[in-house]
Write an enzyme that holds these catalytic residues in place. Structure first.
Site, PDB file in Angstrom:
ATOM      1  CB  CYS A  65      -0.985  -0.033   1.170  1.00 12.89           C
ATOM      2  SG  CYS A  65      -0.247   0.096   2.800  1.00 12.89           S
TER       3      CYS A  65
HETATM    4  C1  RB5 Z   1      -4.036   5.149   0.584  1.00  7.36           C
HETATM    5  O1  RB5 Z   1      -4.114   6.459   0.192  1.00  7.36           O
HETATM    6  C2  RB5 Z   1      -3.095   4.944   1.746  1.00  7.36           C
HETATM    7  O2  RB5 Z   1      -3.661   5.423   2.905  1.00  7.36           O
HETATM    8  C3  RB5 Z   1      -2.784   3.466   1.854  1.00  7.36           C
HETATM    9  O3  RB5 Z   1      -2.227   3.039   0.651  1.00  7.36           O
HETATM   10  C4  RB5 Z   1      -1.770   3.034   2.899  1.00  7.36           C
HETATM   11  O4  RB5 Z   1      -0.669   3.894   2.929  1.00  7.36           O
HETATM   12  C5  RB5 Z   1      -2.268   2.727   4.228  1.00  7.36           C
HETATM   13  O5  RB5 Z   1      -1.501   2.295   5.101  1.00  7.36           O
END
Ligand code: RB5
Length: 152
Positions: free
Chosen positions: A66
């Protein structure tokens, strides 16, 4: 190895590059999405199916990405038997497997570049759990947490 990979919009570009790299290395890849950029998508929708596949042994290990890697790691560790780590350095990439039997690596697509991510994943995949008694004892204590009753 049969591997799973998943990312939200924050990790999609890195996932695409790692996916083709890992396929080129001969790994059998299961892609749990996301498949298209969507700033409104939610990392648990992709990471949970990947983590459950690791849990059930449908894939041997997983890669979850993420933006920071934090959300992916939190979500992945909710699946029984998943030992996910957010990894940014080469030592932890192999030591996490050798000592802690890490079976899912989490990466921050907005934090590290492709070359480092690729090296971290390769290091993770090369590493094997040492299996020494002290490591097994610690992991049993971790497993016990999954079934523990919480006193209110
Ligand atoms: C998404 O914008 C972001 O919050 C997600 O990808 C991640 O970093 C969450 O931990």
């Amino acid at each position: 190895m049969r591997l799973g990979i998943a990312a939200d919009h924050g990790g999609l570009e890195l996932k695409k590059r790692l996916l083709s790299d890992l396929r080129a290395m001969g790994h059998e890849m299961v892609d749990f999405g996301a498949y298209e950029p969507d700033p409104d998508d939610d990392y648990p929708d992709f990471v949970a199916p990947l983590a459950l596949a690791v849990s059930k042994g449908e894939v041997e290990r997983g890669v979850a990405i993420c933006g920071s890697g934090v959300g992916a790691c939190i979500a992945a560790n909710k699946a029984p038997g998943v030992r996910a780590g957010l990894i940014m350095d080469m030592f932890s990439a192999h030591q996490g497997v050798e000592d802690d039997d890490m079976n899912l690596i989490c990466l921050g697509g907005r934090v590290i570049g492709y070359e480092l991510a690729k090296d971290l994943v390769h290091e993770f995949l090369k590493a094997r759990f040492k299996g020494e008694e002290r490591f097994r004892r610690r992991l049993q204590k971790v497993r016990d947490l999954e079934t523990r009753e919480i006193e209110q």
